[in-house]
Design an enzyme around this catalytic site. Sequence first.
Site, PDB file in Angstrom:
ATOM      1  N   ARG A  30     -13.225   8.096  -2.504  1.00 33.62           N
ATOM      2  CA  ARG A  30     -13.117   6.637  -2.588  1.00 33.62           C
ATOM      3  C   ARG A  30     -13.323   6.001  -1.213  1.00 33.62           C
ATOM      4  O   ARG A  30     -13.941   4.941  -1.082  1.00 33.62           O
ATOM      5  CB  ARG A  30     -11.758   6.231  -3.158  1.00 33.62           C
ATOM      6  CG  ARG A  30     -11.597   4.723  -3.326  1.00 33.62           C
ATOM      7  CD  ARG A  30     -10.273   4.352  -3.955  1.00 33.62           C
ATOM      8  NE  ARG A  30      -9.143   4.686  -3.092  1.00 33.62           N
ATOM      9  CZ  ARG A  30      -7.863   4.485  -3.433  1.00 33.62           C
ATOM     10  NH1 ARG A  30      -7.570   3.956  -4.613  1.00 33.62           N
ATOM     11  NH2 ARG A  30      -6.885   4.805  -2.602  1.00 33.62           N
TER      12      ARG A  30
ATOM     13  N   LYS B  81     -11.470  -0.383  -0.508  1.00 34.74           N
ATOM     14  CA  LYS B  81     -10.227  -0.391   0.260  1.00 34.74           C
ATOM     15  C   LYS B  81     -10.561  -0.712   1.714  1.00 34.74           C
ATOM     16  O   LYS B  81     -10.654   0.167   2.571  1.00 34.74           O
ATOM     17  CB  LYS B  81      -9.520   0.968   0.128  1.00 34.74           C
ATOM     18  CG  LYS B  81      -8.018   0.904   0.333  1.00 34.74           C
ATOM     19  CD  LYS B  81      -7.358   2.209  -0.118  1.00 34.74           C
ATOM     20  CE  LYS B  81      -5.857   2.214   0.122  1.00 34.74           C
ATOM     21  NZ  LYS B  81      -5.143   1.271  -0.756  1.00 34.74           N
TER      22      LYS B  81
ATOM     23  N   GLU C 124      -3.761  -6.712 -10.543  1.00 31.60           N
ATOM     24  CA  GLU C 124      -3.094  -5.634  -9.818  1.00 31.60           C
ATOM     25  C   GLU C 124      -2.020  -6.230  -8.922  1.00 31.60           C
ATOM     26  O   GLU C 124      -1.869  -7.457  -8.827  1.00 31.60           O
ATOM     27  CB  GLU C 124      -4.107  -4.860  -8.967  1.00 31.60           C
ATOM     28  CG  GLU C 124      -4.805  -5.728  -7.914  1.00 31.60           C
ATOM     29  CD  GLU C 124      -5.881  -4.990  -7.133  1.00 31.60           C
ATOM     30  OE1 GLU C 124      -5.853  -3.751  -7.106  1.00 31.60           O
ATOM     31  OE2 GLU C 124      -6.741  -5.672  -6.534  1.00 31.60           O
TER      32      GLU C 124
END
Length: 331
Positions: free
Chosen positions: A88, A182, A215
Site C-alpha cells: 500500500r 496514505k 471512515e
Amino acid sequence: MGSYVQAEDEVPVYESGAEALQKLQEKWKSTAAPFPAMYSSVLGGIVLDPAMMVLPIDDHMVHRGHGVFDTAMLLDGHLYELDPHLDRFLRSAAKAKVGIPFPRDTLRSILVQMTAASGCRKGSIRYWLSSGPGDFLLSSSGCPTPAFYAVVIPSDYDQCRHGVKAVTTSVPMKPPLFATSKNVNYLPNVLSIMDAEERGAFASVWVDEQGYVAEGPMVNVAFVTPAGELVLPDFDKILSGCTAKRLLALAPKLVDSGLLTAVGTKHITVDDAKTSVEMAFVGSGLPVLPVVEWDGKPIGEGKVGKLMLALSDLLWEDMKSGPDRVAVPYK
C-alpha cells in the site's frame, strides 16, 4: 559559539555540527529515549542516538507535504502484515508521484534490520517516502533523489475490549485522490480528532456529501446490522485499511459458526448505520475498538457486544500466530 542580539534576547549561534549535536544530546540526557532506532537514507544507515533522529529542513515532505507513509505493528518480536502495508505504501507513493530510492526488497530489508537493531519487541514501525531535500520551491524537480525514513515506536498496547464514544465531524473530508492514499497531508485528520476530543469522544466519523458513512481520522468503521451482517463502507473513496481487509478475510469464520449471517462492504447511510446493533473502529493498533455511543445516542444496547469482541479475538489471534508475521532477527 557566537550569538546574535535581538533586543534583550540573545540567540545562540552554533558554528559547528559538533556544537549543535552536543546541544541536542544534552536534551536527551535526563530522559529515556522514546524511539530506540531510526533509519535515514540521507544518513545512509540506522541511528540509535535520538539526537540524530532528524530530517533536513529543506526536505519537501517537511515544507510542502510531498510525502507518503505507512506502518506495521510489532508484537512478540514479529512484524504483522508488513508486506500488505508495504505494498500500500508503494501504491501511495505512485499516486503522490514520489519516487523510491531503493527497490521494494531493499526497503523491506531496511525495515526489518532497523527493528532488529532497536531491540524492541512490541510496538510499531512507521516509515516515510519523501520527494527528498533540495530546495524550498513548490516543484520537487530540484530534489536530487527521494528520501526514505523509518522509526521504531515502542508501545505496550493490548487488545481493546472496552467501549468508546464517537461523533460525526463537521471537518470536511479529503477528496478521494488524497483519501485513498496514505499521504502526510493529515491536517483534516488532526482537526477531526481534535473535534472529537473536544466533544468527549474517542474519535470522529466522516460522512460524505451523499450521506454515506466514510471512515474515521485514522481508522475504518465496521457495523453489525440488525440482520447480523458485518458491513464496512466501500473503499472507493476512503483508505483501504489493511487491518479492515484482514478482518473481512477472517470474519467468514463467524458466519460458519452462526454468529454472523454475512460479511461484506457497501455504501451505508448514516441513518442505517445508526440502527446497527454493534459498531467498531478498526485499525492496526486496536485492532477492533467497540463503539457504544454515536452522537450522544447508544449503538444497540449501548454496551460492548459479543460480536465485535469475537471479531477482535480473531484479529488478535491472527496478530499473535497468523501466517502474515515476519520474525525479526534480533542479535
